[in-house]
Design a protein around this motif. Sequence first.
Motif, mmCIF file in Angstrom:
data_model
loop_
_atom_site.group_PDB
_atom_site.id
_atom_site.type_symbol
_atom_site.label_atom_id
_atom_site.label_comp_id
_atom_site.label_asym_id
_atom_site.label_seq_id
_atom_site.Cartn_x
_atom_site.Cartn_y
_atom_site.Cartn_z
ATOM 1 N N THR A 128 49.908 37.956 47.996
ATOM 2 C CA THR A 128 49.188 36.795 48.521
ATOM 3 C C THR A 128 47.708 37.107 48.729
ATOM 4 O O THR A 128 46.841 36.272 48.430
ATOM 5 C CB THR A 128 49.816 36.345 49.842
ATOM 6 N N ALA A 129 47.404 38.305 49.233
ATOM 7 C CA ALA A 129 46.008 38.679 49.474
ATOM 8 C C ALA A 129 45.215 38.722 48.169
ATOM 9 O O ALA A 129 44.062 38.249 48.104
ATOM 10 C CB ALA A 129 45.942 40.031 50.179
ATOM 11 N N ILE A 130 45.809 39.276 47.120
ATOM 12 C CA ILE A 130 45.103 39.367 45.840
ATOM 13 C C ILE A 130 44.950 37.998 45.208
ATOM 14 O O ILE A 130 43.879 37.650 44.677
ATOM 15 C CB ILE A 130 45.849 40.333 44.904
ATOM 16 N N LEU A 131 45.987 37.164 45.273
ATOM 17 C CA LEU A 131 45.892 35.827 44.692
ATOM 18 C C LEU A 131 44.880 34.967 45.441
ATOM 19 O O LEU A 131 44.227 34.099 44.844
ATOM 20 C CB LEU A 131 47.263 35.153 44.699
ATOM 21 N N THR A 132 44.715 35.191 46.739
ATOM 22 C CA THR A 132 43.692 34.456 47.492
ATOM 23 C C THR A 132 42.304 34.809 46.995
ATOM 24 O O THR A 132 41.442 33.931 46.830
ATOM 25 C CB THR A 132 43.819 34.787 48.995
ATOM 26 N N VAL A 133 42.066 36.091 46.715
ATOM 27 C CA VAL A 133 40.767 36.507 46.177
ATOM 28 C C VAL A 133 40.579 35.960 44.771
ATOM 29 O O VAL A 133 39.468 35.575 44.384
ATOM 30 C CB VAL A 133 40.656 38.044 46.198
ATOM 31 N N LEU A 134 41.646 35.887 44.007
ATOM 32 C CA LEU A 134 41.543 35.377 42.636
ATOM 33 C C LEU A 134 41.140 33.910 42.580
ATOM 34 O O LEU A 134 40.691 33.417 41.542
ATOM 35 C CB LEU A 134 42.878 35.563 41.905
ATOM 36 N N ALA A 135 41.316 33.188 43.684
ATOM 37 C CA ALA A 135 40.908 31.779 43.721
ATOM 38 C C ALA A 135 39.422 31.607 43.990
ATOM 39 O O ALA A 135 38.935 30.475 44.025
ATOM 40 C CB ALA A 135 41.710 31.042 44.787
ATOM 41 N N SER A 136 38.682 32.707 44.153
ATOM 42 C CA SER A 136 37.245 32.624 44.428
ATOM 43 C C SER A 136 36.476 32.189 43.187
ATOM 44 O O SER A 136 36.936 32.355 42.045
ATOM 45 C CB SER A 136 36.721 33.978 44.918
ATOM 46 N N ASP A 137 35.285 31.672 43.416
ATOM 47 C CA ASP A 137 34.476 31.146 42.310
ATOM 48 C C ASP A 137 34.057 32.233 41.333
ATOM 49 O O ASP A 137 34.050 32.018 40.115
ATOM 50 C CB ASP A 137 33.232 30.443 42.870
ATOM 51 N N TYR A 138 33.708 33.427 41.867
ATOM 52 C CA TYR A 138 33.234 34.471 40.956
ATOM 53 C C TYR A 138 34.352 34.968 40.046
ATOM 54 O O TYR A 138 34.101 35.409 38.916
ATOM 55 C CB TYR A 138 32.623 35.631 41.751
ATOM 56 N N VAL A 139 35.593 34.895 40.525
ATOM 57 C CA VAL A 139 36.726 35.280 39.682
ATOM 58 C C VAL A 139 36.941 34.238 38.588
ATOM 59 O O VAL A 139 37.209 34.578 37.426
ATOM 60 C CB VAL A 139 37.990 35.457 40.539
ATOM 61 N N LEU A 140 36.823 32.969 38.947
ATOM 62 C CA LEU A 140 36.954 31.919 37.938
ATOM 63 C C LEU A 140 35.869 32.037 36.878
ATOM 64 O O LEU A 140 36.128 31.823 35.681
ATOM 65 C CB LEU A 140 36.873 30.540 38.626
ATOM 66 N N MET A 141 34.661 32.433 37.296
ATOM 67 C CA MET A 141 33.577 32.626 36.322
ATOM 68 C C MET A 141 33.896 33.796 35.400
ATOM 69 O O MET A 141 33.618 33.738 34.193
ATOM 70 C CB MET A 141 32.265 32.873 37.065
ATOM 71 N N ALA A 142 34.482 34.869 35.960
ATOM 72 C CA ALA A 142 34.846 36.012 35.127
ATOM 73 C C ALA A 142 35.922 35.631 34.115
ATOM 74 O O ALA A 142 35.907 36.091 32.971
ATOM 75 C CB ALA A 142 35.327 37.163 36.011
ATOM 76 N N GLU A 143 36.854 34.769 34.521
ATOM 77 C CA GLU A 143 37.879 34.318 33.581
ATOM 78 C C GLU A 143 37.278 33.473 32.468
ATOM 79 O O GLU A 143 37.699 33.560 31.309
ATOM 80 C CB GLU A 143 38.949 33.530 34.334
ATOM 81 N N VAL A 144 36.271 32.663 32.817
ATOM 82 C CA VAL A 144 35.600 31.848 31.801
ATOM 83 C C VAL A 144 34.900 32.734 30.780
ATOM 84 O O VAL A 144 34.858 32.425 29.582
ATOM 85 C CB VAL A 144 34.597 30.879 32.475
ATOM 86 N N LYS A 145 34.378 33.865 31.226
ATOM 87 C CA LYS A 145 33.692 34.784 30.316
ATOM 88 C C LYS A 145 34.660 35.552 29.431
ATOM 89 O O LYS A 145 34.239 36.299 28.543
ATOM 90 C CB LYS A 145 32.857 35.784 31.123
ATOM 91 N N GLY A 146 35.954 35.402 29.653
ATOM 92 C CA GLY A 146 36.946 36.037 28.800
ATOM 93 C C GLY A 146 37.402 37.408 29.249
ATOM 94 O O GLY A 146 38.073 38.110 28.487
ATOM 95 N N ILE A 147 37.084 37.803 30.465
ATOM 96 C CA ILE A 147 37.529 39.099 30.974
ATOM 97 C C ILE A 147 39.034 39.028 31.247
ATOM 98 O O ILE A 147 39.540 38.036 31.776
ATOM 99 C CB ILE A 147 36.757 39.472 32.262
ATOM 100 N N SER A 148 39.749 40.076 30.890
ATOM 101 C CA SER A 148 41.203 40.067 31.039
ATOM 102 C C SER A 148 41.591 40.008 32.517
ATOM 103 O O SER A 148 40.862 40.477 33.395
ATOM 104 C CB SER A 148 41.810 41.321 30.404
ATOM 105 N N ARG A 149 42.765 39.426 32.777
ATOM 106 C CA ARG A 149 43.229 39.262 34.159
ATOM 107 C C ARG A 149 43.443 40.607 34.829
ATOM 108 O O ARG A 149 43.134 40.783 36.009
ATOM 109 C CB ARG A 149 44.525 38.450 34.163
ATOM 110 N N ARG A 150 43.973 41.583 34.078
ATOM 111 C CA ARG A 150 44.197 42.897 34.671
ATOM 112 C C ARG A 150 42.890 43.521 35.128
ATOM 113 O O ARG A 150 42.803 44.091 36.210
ATOM 114 C CB ARG A 150 44.889 43.797 33.660
ATOM 115 N N ARG A 151 41.845 43.414 34.291
ATOM 116 C CA ARG A 151 40.550 44.002 34.662
ATOM 117 C C ARG A 151 39.931 43.265 35.845
ATOM 118 O O ARG A 151 39.316 43.881 36.724
ATOM 119 C CB ARG A 151 39.608 43.959 33.465
ATOM 120 N N ILE A 152 40.099 41.955 35.888
ATOM 121 C CA ILE A 152 39.557 41.179 37.010
ATOM 122 C C ILE A 152 40.195 41.626 38.322
ATOM 123 O O ILE A 152 39.519 41.813 39.337
ATOM 124 C CB ILE A 152 39.789 39.675 36.781
#
Length: 332
Positions: free
Chosen positions: A214-238
């Motif tokens: 839950t703690a990690i998924l909460t951080v994954l909902a942040s804007d900077y994580v969504l921007m990293a996903e848009v740039k094509g960075i893999s989920r594991r690396r994020i």
Amino acid sequence: MAGLLRRKRPTPVQDFVVSRGVSGLVSLLLVTLLIFVGTAMLPGDTASALLGQAATPKALEALRSALGLDQPLHLRYLGWLADALRGDFGTSLASSRPVAEVLLPRLGNSLLLAGVAAVFLLPVAIGGGIAAAIWQDSWLDRLLGFTSMLFLAMPAFLVGYILIYAFAVRLGWFPPMSVAPLAGGTRAWATILMLPVLSLVIIGQAHTMKLTRTAILTVLASDYVLMAEVKGISRRRIILRHALPNALSSILSISILTVAYLIVDVVVIEIVFSYPGLGKLMVDSVAYRDLTMVQACGFLFALIFIGMNFLADFLALLANPRRRVPARGAVA
């Protein structure tokens, strides 16, 4: 000159230490009061339990006077608290030995059991939570979620009895009771501790794994994580490079609280496996009406649990730089 006369505002760390220190002391006092009143309300009479049914009324009265049981409850509590704060828990009513002399070896056994369990539990639970977050909604995530819910629904004593039946009764790999002294080398220690440690790991990993996920998924909902996903960075690396460091504060709190709950869970596990620890000593003392021992055990359990909660929040504060920055407008 006026600036020199201004009082410096305490830092967030100082505010935390003072406020939590005071609240911790108040909590400890309330817990000790509840323990003392609860033991005083136990059915039966300590003097009668010590002298037996053949005791005369005069002998009972003399023993109650010697033990201080004829004094009002509040005076007994204040006297006990003053002695306990000095480290003097009195004399065991059952063995006539100093309480500390009986208590400290049992406390060491309980801390050993909880510590060994934490060494195995934390990597398994935190690693499982990270894996479930990386492969969210996959078969692995569903499997870990199912097993977590299953173990969360099982009481601690049931887990212990299942392990005894499987590995002691049916397979004969380990002894059903951990009553042997902790001596004889690493193999003897492993044999004694294996089933109690395995029980604690099974009990504690489910809750810790779910909180880590839950703690990690909460951080994954942040804007900077969504921007990293848009740039094509893999989920594991994020997760490993960005989300995990930012979730470190929560994971530290989860880890320390897990150890705190392990120390509480050892009470049930020690009874199941007859392990010579603090929890078994406390339950046996209740049966023998050894009130001084019960009160000392309860005091130590409360002190350890409150201290671990303080440590969890303090480490979380240190791990999060934003929480250490003074509020705007603070006087420097």
